[in-house]
Design a protein around this motif. Structure first.
Motif, mmCIF file in Angstrom:
data_model
loop_
_atom_site.group_PDB
_atom_site.id
_atom_site.type_symbol
_atom_site.label_atom_id
_atom_site.label_comp_id
_atom_site.label_asym_id
_atom_site.label_seq_id
_atom_site.Cartn_x
_atom_site.Cartn_y
_atom_site.Cartn_z
ATOM 1 N N UNK A 222 36.390 57.721 -15.040
ATOM 2 C CA UNK A 222 36.480 59.153 -14.725
ATOM 3 C C UNK A 222 35.728 59.932 -15.797
ATOM 4 N N UNK A 223 34.870 60.844 -15.382
ATOM 5 C CA UNK A 223 34.098 61.669 -16.328
ATOM 6 C C UNK A 223 34.594 63.106 -16.208
ATOM 7 N N UNK A 224 35.438 63.532 -17.156
ATOM 8 C CA UNK A 224 36.008 64.887 -17.052
ATOM 9 C C UNK A 224 35.998 65.642 -18.380
ATOM 10 N N UNK A 225 35.146 65.184 -19.314
ATOM 11 C CA UNK A 225 35.093 65.874 -20.612
ATOM 12 C C UNK A 225 33.722 66.501 -20.872
ATOM 13 N N UNK A 357 25.201 46.739 -9.912
ATOM 14 C CA UNK A 357 24.853 47.975 -9.203
ATOM 15 C C UNK A 357 25.767 49.082 -9.715
ATOM 16 N N UNK A 358 25.163 50.249 -9.988
ATOM 17 C CA UNK A 358 25.949 51.402 -10.417
ATOM 18 C C UNK A 358 26.043 52.421 -9.295
ATOM 19 N N UNK A 359 26.984 53.335 -9.429
ATOM 20 C CA UNK A 359 27.114 54.438 -8.456
ATOM 21 C C UNK A 359 27.910 55.561 -9.106
ATOM 22 N N UNK A 360 27.672 56.779 -8.650
ATOM 23 C CA UNK A 360 28.462 57.894 -9.177
ATOM 24 C C UNK A 360 28.550 59.017 -8.149
ATOM 25 N N UNK A 392 22.623 74.214 -9.677
ATOM 26 C CA UNK A 392 21.852 73.812 -10.875
ATOM 27 C C UNK A 392 22.740 73.019 -11.832
ATOM 28 N N UNK A 393 24.002 73.467 -11.996
ATOM 29 C CA UNK A 393 24.908 72.784 -12.930
ATOM 30 C C UNK A 393 25.148 71.336 -12.503
ATOM 31 N N UNK A 394 25.423 71.128 -11.203
ATOM 32 C CA UNK A 394 25.761 69.763 -10.782
ATOM 33 C C UNK A 394 24.538 68.853 -10.809
ATOM 34 N N UNK A 395 23.361 69.384 -10.499
ATOM 35 C CA UNK A 395 22.145 68.564 -10.586
ATOM 36 C C UNK A 395 21.865 68.184 -12.045
ATOM 37 N N UNK A 396 22.107 69.126 -12.955
ATOM 38 C CA UNK A 396 21.928 68.836 -14.385
ATOM 39 C C UNK A 396 22.971 67.822 -14.866
ATOM 40 N N UNK A 397 24.185 67.929 -14.350
ATOM 41 C CA UNK A 397 25.256 66.982 -14.671
ATOM 42 C C UNK A 397 24.852 65.571 -14.230
ATOM 43 N N UNK A 398 24.258 65.462 -13.028
ATOM 44 C CA UNK A 398 23.788 64.161 -12.527
ATOM 45 C C UNK A 398 22.701 63.600 -13.447
ATOM 46 N N UNK A 399 21.789 64.467 -13.899
ATOM 47 C CA UNK A 399 20.714 64.036 -14.804
ATOM 48 C C UNK A 399 21.311 63.564 -16.133
ATOM 49 N N UNK A 400 22.249 64.340 -16.675
ATOM 50 C CA UNK A 400 22.941 64.008 -17.929
ATOM 51 C C UNK A 400 23.676 62.670 -17.795
ATOM 52 N N UNK A 401 24.403 62.519 -16.680
ATOM 53 C CA UNK A 401 25.224 61.325 -16.498
ATOM 54 C C UNK A 401 24.367 60.074 -16.282
ATOM 55 N N UNK A 402 23.270 60.227 -15.551
ATOM 56 C CA UNK A 402 22.376 59.081 -15.349
ATOM 57 C C UNK A 402 21.831 58.605 -16.704
#
Length: 525
Positions: A222-225, A357-360, A392-402
């Motif tokens: 879980x990523x919540x921080x 294989x990863x997924x998020x 924009x926030x969620x796309x940036x979050x995806x970039x950060x998390x990847x």
């Protein structure tokens, strides 16, 4: 932009000797026409629709926006109730294309006479001409694809003024030509059989180019921080300006060059400053927040090479105990080159290799409450700004998390030294294709992912009946780490592959064809 259009409307009323405060919203004769706007069943995306509604409203059209996830029955019922002149349908995900066809057919059956507008990111003039228009269009009520909000006023005005007949006739001819070209193109195009395409797949030598090392942590996290502040450097501002339909001309295309553009530069800078102001408020009062789930699992492609089996543990892999199977689609349209016919399964090693294989799935929460607040204040500009920022926030979050996955969670690229600009240019190893997008254009694969990583239970990210992610500002992806993995478009596929795919998914052929309808190279029954 929305602010500018609202200002222009008020000024025009003043110029005409009217007091904007005296305008009677309930008197239909005060309007140029009435328009119903709806996002179709199963789809939760409405930022584009909201902009169109505001632009039409500011050009003196009375807009009835009935919201998102609107059933066909509700659209027909409200069109009658409000006695509208035009009906507008919006959608972002590919299943919405099929739902628009359903609505067009029902409008025809119900004897409706209103012109039908089609818009949204996955819609196109070609799809409208080929799939939707034949089900409803007559000289009285055409079906028209509207590319963006700036054209909506011209289109609606043309449908409601004395030049309607000429406008509709021109449109009819254009769409007929497009249909002819489309079907002629299908006849001219050659497709390999599924078996032939499989024979010409990408063959990675996993001995010479072995799978990346095992992830540091197998299973679900879980990523919540992660805060909005953490992801700000990863924001790609280009789509933000596209949302607001601000486009600079060469050489001032894209952020930040758009600020130098003679025509839109000033407006773009003002809009960007407003975005920064709202972003600071959101960060200060924590009115939006981020949450996501990551899964990293042992994986191998199946014996036939078309799908990917994932396992909960290495012990399960050794015992052959499959946790989930992710079904993939392969290119079939003939190529003029010697290039292979790709499937995502090609990037995962077969049994005998320790591949993974990863997924998020990630979301930006809080936007809906902000939107409700701004709606109650009749602040359309801030409502749309909040939605644009959440995207924009969620796309940036995806970039950060990847990046976190590559560098530490999976850790196959621990020495990666790329700045944010390089990340946006995809200069890293591996890919993160999303179900429903060109490399795997089947939204139903999200159900396997949601089950595997418990996206709903752990992070509160849900799926609609059309498998649209909720909240609307959400991103999901499969993560492939092999350096030879690449993005591609499956393109159109033949019935032989669809039959094989449905069988592998243990799904009836008819619903499988419905989900895949945008990419079929044949007319389904």
């Amino acid at each position: 932009t929305v602010k500018g259009v609202e200002k222009e409307k008020k000024q025009k009323m003043i110029d005409d000797g009217l007091n904007p405060d005296d305008f009677d919203e309930n008197d239909d004769s005060n309007y140029a026409g009435k328009v119903l706007m709806a996002t179709v069943k199963g789809d939760v995306h409405d930022i584009g629709k909201n902009i169109v509604a505001v632009v039409l409203g500011c050009n003196n059209f009375k807009v009835y926006d009935i919201g998102v996830m609107c059933s066909c029955e509700k659209i027909l019922e409200k069109a009658k109730e409000y006695d509208v002149d035009v009906i507008g349908l919006s959608g972002l995900i590919t299943p919405s294309l099929d739902e628009m066809v359903v609505v067009a057919k029902e409008l025809s059956k119900g004897g409706f006479k209103q012109p039908l507008l089609i818009g949204g990111a996955t819609t196109s003039k070609m799809h409208t001409a080929v799939k939707i228009s034949p089900n409803y269009t007559t000289p009285d009520h055409p079906v028209i694809h509207v590319l963006d909000a700036s054209r909506s006023v011209t289109v609606v005005s043309s449908l409601l003024n004395e030049n309607k007949t000429d406008f509709v006739e021109d449109l009819k001819e254009e769409y007929e030509e497009m249909r002819e070209d489309y079907y002629a193109g299908l006849e001219d195009r050659y497709f390999l059989t599924h078996e032939q395409a499989k024979e010409q797949k990408l063959k990675i030598n996993f001995d010479e180019s072995p799978p990346p090392p095992a992830p540091k942590k197998i299973g679900v996290s879980l990523i919540d921080t992660v805060s909005i502040e953490d992801i700000v450097p990863y924001i790609d501002w280009n789509p933000f300006f596209q949302t607001w339909e601000l486009r600079g001309r060469y050489p001032n295309r894209g952020y930040p060059k758009i600020f130098n553009d003679e025509t839109v530069g000033g407006e773009a800078k003002k809009l960007f400053d407003d975005a920064q102001k709202m972003m600071k408020e959101v960060i200060a009062n924590k009115s939006m927040w981020l949450k996501g789930v990551v899964g990293l699992f042992p994986a191998n492609r199946t014996e036939d090479g078309e799908d990917v089996n994932v396992y909960e543990t290495e012990e399960d892999r050794a015992a052959g105990k499959v946790f989930k199977t992710f079904c993939m689609l392969r290119q079939q349209a003939e190529k003029e080159s010697e290039d292979p016919y790709l499937s995502l399964a090609d990037f995962v090693a077969p049994a005998g290799y320790k591949d993974h294989l990863g997924m998020f799935a990630v979301s930006c929460f809080g936007c809906d409450d902000l939107v409700a607040k701004y709606e109650s204040e009749n602040d359309d500009f801030s409502k749309i700004m909040a939605q644009a920022l959440a995207d924009r926030f969620v796309e940036a979050f995806a970039e950060y998390l990847h990046r976190e996955i590559r560098v530490s969670m999976w850790g196959y690229a621990p020495d990666e030294q790329l700045d944010e600009a390089d990340l946006l240019k995809i200069k890293y190893d591996g890919i993160r294709p999303a179900p429903g997008y060109p490399s795997q254009p089947d939204h139903t694969e999200k159900t396997s992912m949601w089950s595997a990583i418990q996206a709903k239970e752990l992070a509160g990210i849900e799926l609609s009946e059309s498998l649209s992610m909720m909240p609307a500002s959400s991103v999901s992806a499969l993560v492939f780490a092999h350096p030879e993995s690449e993005y591609f478009a499956v393109g159109q596929i033949g019935k032989d592959q669809v039959e094989s795919y449905a069988k592998r998914k243990e799904m009836e052929l008819s619903p499988c064809e419905r989900w895949l309808s945008p990419i079929l190279n044949y007319e389904r029954d």
